[in-house]
Enzyme design. Structure first.
Site, short mmCIF file in Angstrom:
data_model
loop_
_atom_site.label_atom_id
_atom_site.label_comp_id
_atom_site.label_asym_id
_atom_site.label_seq_id
_atom_site.Cartn_x
_atom_site.Cartn_y
_atom_site.Cartn_z
N LEU A 1 0.87 -1.17 0.00
CA LEU A 1 0.00 0.00 0.00
C LEU A 1 0.91 1.22 0.00
O LEU A 1 1.89 1.27 0.76
CB LEU A 1 -0.92 0.03 1.23
CG LEU A 1 -1.99 -1.05 1.34
CD1 LEU A 1 -2.73 -0.93 2.66
CD2 LEU A 1 -2.96 -0.98 0.18
N ASP A 2 0.61 2.20 -0.86
CA ASP A 2 1.48 3.38 -0.88
C ASP A 2 1.33 4.16 0.42
O ASP A 2 0.44 3.90 1.24
CB ASP A 2 1.15 4.25 -2.10
CG ASP A 2 -0.29 4.66 -2.14
OD1 ASP A 2 -0.73 5.39 -1.23
OD2 ASP A 2 -1.00 4.24 -3.08
N ILE A 3 2.20 5.11 0.62
CA ILE A 3 2.30 5.78 1.91
C ILE A 3 1.04 6.55 2.26
O ILE A 3 0.71 6.73 3.43
CB ILE A 3 3.56 6.70 1.93
CG1 ILE A 3 3.84 7.17 3.35
CG2 ILE A 3 3.39 7.85 0.96
CD1 ILE A 3 5.18 7.88 3.49
#
Length: 392
Positions: free
Chosen positions: A254-256
């Site tokens: 999951l991206d930040i």
């Protein structure tokens, strides 16, 4: 001298162990064990009894013939053991024979009633019906899945967290458990937990205690890695050392900026299947974008949009909520390409404001708080393994 005593004034009755009464017109009878009075005979002694009956156990009276002794009871019955015969009665209450029975006969025996005429209690009503013995299990040596040095199947299922041992036994007898593809209905079966593939109601059971499965609700701003060289907050900062002792790795990324569900495990085979496109594991997202949204955008995303790395599409599109200036949409897709959801909404002119992943396959985030790592239940693990075709 006797003559003088006989006429020497008023005579009294004989007392206990009495002396001779003294003269007078009124003379007393003999006392208990005393000598005869000197005057008129026949009067009872001071402690003389009432007229006695024909009891055989009493002592002879000391007064007139037929009178009772000093401490005798009431008139006795006509029998050797009658009530009130002798001193204070000799026989027990109500123990004398009835009229017409021989004097030597005892009380009548009783079986169904007691001495007071009451019916004896029913043992079945008190203790219940006789409990049938549990039938013996048939021999299990004939089964190929049986391992004499293994662990009992119901114990293995209970230790795996399926249910209590008694409920697991019922599952076995109801033909709901399979071992290596064969249905097992006998309770005496032993299996090897290292090699056996066990399913309950078609769901595989994980028997390896070294394999762990966690669900992590990732907050925004956390880097999806176990160790960040730049010192940013990462996944390992949320793991508790004394609880999460096994080394784990995250399933996918999951991206930040994205929040929500992230699976952690040390099961390499499961990780490969969950991330491989051929297994098409669905993932559900809640997307908040600016509104209003034109009609037909959902159909466009279902049909597919051309992106820089090829065509991408969603499996389902549903409007969840809308407020002035914002709308909330739920999308489901099985693609695992990098930032695929954000790029799809950018392509239709609605950049993502907030993105939360709520489900991966059968695992839901539910009401789990952000930053919390929880163990998956045995049922959740079984559903997760079955979703990618793993039996153990």
């Amino acid at each position: 001298m006797a003559e003088n005593n006989r006429n020497s004034g008023r005579t009294g009755g004989g007392n206990r162990g009495g002396r001779p009464g003294q003269g007078g017109p009124r003379q007393g009878g003999p006392g208990r064990g005393g000598k005869p009075g000197a005057g008129k005979s026949g009067g009872p002694g001071f402690k003389g009894g009432k007229p006695g009956g024909k009891g055989s156990a009493g002592r002879p009276n000391a007064g007139k013939p037929g009178t009772q002794n000093a401490k005798g009871g009431k008139p006795g019955a006509k029998g050797p053991a009658g009530k009130g015969t002798g001193p204070k009665g000799a026989g027990p209450k109500g123990a004398g024979p009835k009229k017409g029975q021989p004097a030597t006969s005892g009380p009548r025996p009783y079986a169904s009633t007691d001495r007071y005429g009451r019916k004896m209690p029913d043992k079945v009503a008190i203790y219940g019906p006789h409990r049938r013995r549990r039938p013996k299990n048939p021999p299990v040596d004939r089964l190929e899945v049986h391992d004499a040095e293994g662990v009992r199947l119901q114990k293995l299922l209970a230790n795996a967290g399926v249910a209590s041992r008694r409920v697991c036994e019922e599952m076995i007898t109801e033909s709901r458990v399979t071992v290596d593809g064969d249905v097992v209905t006998e309770l005496g079966v032993r299996v090897d937990p290292k090699t056996a593939e066990i399913t309950v109601d078609g769901l595989p059971i994980q028997l390896d205690d070294k394999l762990v499965y966690y669900a992590f609700n990732k907050p925004e701003g956390v880097v999806c890695t176990m160790d960040d060289q730049e010192g940013r907050q990462c996944i390992s900062d949320f793991l508790i050392p004394h609880r999460h002792q096994q080394r784990v790795f995250h399933v996918g990324r999951l991206d930040i900026e994205t929040e929500g569900l992230l699976l952690l495990t040390n099961d390499g085979e499961l990780t490969n299947r969950l991330t491989h496109p051929s297994y098409e594991v669905p993932k559900t997202y809640l997307v908040q974008v600016r509104g209003p949204m034109e009609k037909g955008i959902g159909d466009q995303m279902k049909e597919g949009l051309m992106l820089e790395d090829g065509i991408a599409k969603v499996d389902s599109f549903r409007l969840v909520d809308s407020v002035p200036g914002h709308i909330l949409v739920e999308v489901v897709l099985h693609s695992g390409r990098n930032r695929i959801v954000r790029r799809l909404f950018d392509a239709v002119g609605h950049p993502v404001e907030r993105l939360v992943r709520t489900q991966v396959g059968p695992i839901r985030i539910g009401d789990q708080k952000q930053g919390v790592v929880r163990d998956l239940s045995k049922t959740e693990v079984g559903h997760l393994l079955a979703s990618v075709g793993l039996s153990s």
